[in-house]
Scaffold this active site. Structure first.
Site, PDB file in Angstrom:
ATOM      1  CG  HIS A  24      -1.703   1.249   1.406  1.00 32.14           C
ATOM      2  ND1 HIS A  24      -3.026   1.353   1.038  1.00 32.14           N
ATOM      3  CD2 HIS A  24      -1.362   2.469   1.909  1.00 32.14           C
ATOM      4  CE1 HIS A  24      -3.460   2.571   1.297  1.00 32.14           C
ATOM      5  NE2 HIS A  24      -2.464   3.266   1.840  1.00 32.14           N
ATOM      6  CD  GLU A  25       1.816   3.548   3.639  1.00 31.50           C
ATOM      7  OE1 GLU A  25       2.120   4.626   3.087  1.00 31.50           O
ATOM      8  OE2 GLU A  25       0.745   3.387   4.263  1.00 31.50           O
ATOM      9  CG  HIS A  28       0.567   6.269  -0.790  1.00 28.67           C
ATOM     10  ND1 HIS A  28      -0.522   6.783  -1.467  1.00 28.67           N
ATOM     11  CD2 HIS A  28       0.062   5.684   0.332  1.00 28.67           C
ATOM     12  CE1 HIS A  28      -1.627   6.512  -0.794  1.00 28.67           C
ATOM     13  NE2 HIS A  28      -1.304   5.838   0.290  1.00 28.67           N
TER      14      HIS A  28
END
Length: 446
Positions: A24-25, A28
């Site tokens: 998920h990170e 980003h």
């Protein structure tokens, strides 16, 4: 219950969740770096740092509390604008305004003039959206991929063409279990010599790939005598069976019997053979995956929309005598406990494949939950930043249409009080679920 298997189940879901958060990170991090934003930290977890290493301008690390993760980009808030030379700098003594000003000053202190164009706030709106949606999108992709492995690689609960039982007689469709065969006509399958363990290969010239083919072939045969090709002990046999036309339950697309408005069984006159397949995990077509992903999304969205009510019910169960809803929200401890139960379960027919399938299903659901939850348009969630970027885009487009100056980026620091309030609510929710998972846990096996 095997303690070792329980621990392995907990570790398996913990590793899967950690990988999901890390990716998920990463969703980003990658676009942020691609757009030139200076990323100072990439962290998995919160609290004290356990392990960290710097590569280039970014510090990568793991923190003590594995309850999430974050990346830190410079310039999340736009810097304060100085007035013209010779004038006093704009300043307010209001509490909220002071909070905003201090946050922006702290952000500005983290980088120099040379990085002014490398801040998140300096990005164009489309790039902001890509950066903030990259994390949830990664969880959505993971959920769909895991569902794909589950559906196409392991299989879903279904029925295989391996014969498990052969009816000895023809009983009415609504006959209660245990009804005697006395005075009833023999079942066509028994008369044809079909035995438990036979694998049905074809019926009436139609190849059998799944139990649905068996049902369709027999029902279409009516009362004609048809060839039934079976595999028995490695040998292929051709038997002849004469189905009878009888009232049989109408089945839906999932093979379940259809009931009318009064709850009565709906029947139709079709061919009946008298065999039952073997329940097992059956590999499905990839075409099943989008539908399952949509069902997971809508189901998760319903839970999120009704979250306040559901949390109230969790509280009533945790502090009262009510039973906890097995389909309600659950915390990290509860998920870990369920994973341990799955791994250590000693249920008939629930072997290694079924356990792996259940754990994968849980991991797919967790990633879908991360996707949906992070899209809530509230700070500090990704959805809050997405909403801010969308508002910024509308403001700038409106200014252009009216021939006015660019209003600049939206100052999300003004929402810090709301951000802290939302974060406090999330903290209370986490503590409530933690307590409920301990004192009133959801279990799979009573």
């Amino acid at each position: 219950m095997s303690v070792l298997l329980f621990v392995l189940g907990v570790l398996a879901i913990a590793v899967g969740l950690a990988v999901s958060i890390a990716l998920h990170e990463l969703g980003h991090l990658v676009p942020a770096k691609a757009f030139g934003v200076r990323v100072t930290q990439y962290m998995i977890g919160f609290g004290p740092t356990v392990l960290a290493r710097r590569r280039g301008e970014t510090e990568y690390g793991i923190k003590a509390l594995p309850l999430g993760g974050y990346i830190r980009m410079i310039g999340m808030y736009p810097p304060r604008r100085d007035d013209a030379p010779g004038t006093i700098r704009e300043h307010s003594t209001g509490f909220f305004q002071q909070m905003s000003a201090e946050a922006k000053d702290w952000e500005a202190s983290q980088y120099g003039p040379e990085d002014a164009q490398r801040t998140f706030s300096a990005l164009a709106v489309p790039k902001k959206l890509v950066v903030m949606l990259g994390g949830p999108a990664m969880n959505l992709v993971l959920s769909v991929l895991i569902l794909g492995v589950l559906v196409c690689g392991i299989g879903l609960p279904g029925v295989t063409p391996t014969v498990s039982t052969v009816s000895q007689c023809v009983l009415p469709a609504d006959a209660p279990e245990g009804t005697s065969c006395e005075g009833m006509p023999p079942a066509p399958a028994a008369a044809a010599g079909i035995e438990p363990g036979d694998v049905l290969l074809s019926i009436d010239g139609r190849d059998i790939d799944g139990w649905g083919d068996v049902t369709a072939s027999v029902r279409a045969a009516g009362d004609r005598t048809v060839d039934v090709v079976v595999s028995r002990d490695g040998e292929q046999l051709t038997l002849q069976a004469t189905p009878i036309v009888d009232a049989r339950p109408v089945l839906d697309a999932d093979g379940r019997a259809v009931l009318d408005a009064d709850g009565e069984l709906v029947t139709e006159q079709v061919g009946f053979l008298g065999v039952a397949g073997t329940p097992d995990l059956v590999r499905q077509s990839p075409a099943r995956v989008p539908g399952m992903a949509w069902e997971a999304f809508t189901g998760t969205a319903r839970i999120v929309i009704s979250l306040p009510v559901r949390l109230w019910e969790v509280g009533q169960a945790a502090f009262g005598t009510q039973e906890r809803d097995p389909n309600g929200p659950i915390g990290v401890v509860g998920v870990s406990r369920l994973a341990g139960e799955v791994a250590a379960a000693e249920q008939p027919g629930f072997e290694l494949r079924e356990k792996i399938a259940t754990l994968l299903s849980m991991l797919a659901s967790l990633n879908m939950a991360l996707f949906v939850f992070n899209l809530i348009p509230l700070m500090p969630l990704d959805g809050g930043h997405v909403l801010g970027a969308l508002v910024e885009g509308v403001r700038r487009a409106w200014a252009r249409l009216r021939g006015r100056p660019d209003p600049g980026p939206v100052d999300m620091s003004r929402l810090l009080p709301l951000t802290y309030a939302v974060a406090s609510v999330f903290l209370v929710m986490t503590v409530l679920l933690l307590y409920a998972d301990i004192v009133k846990p959801i279990t799979l096996f009573p």
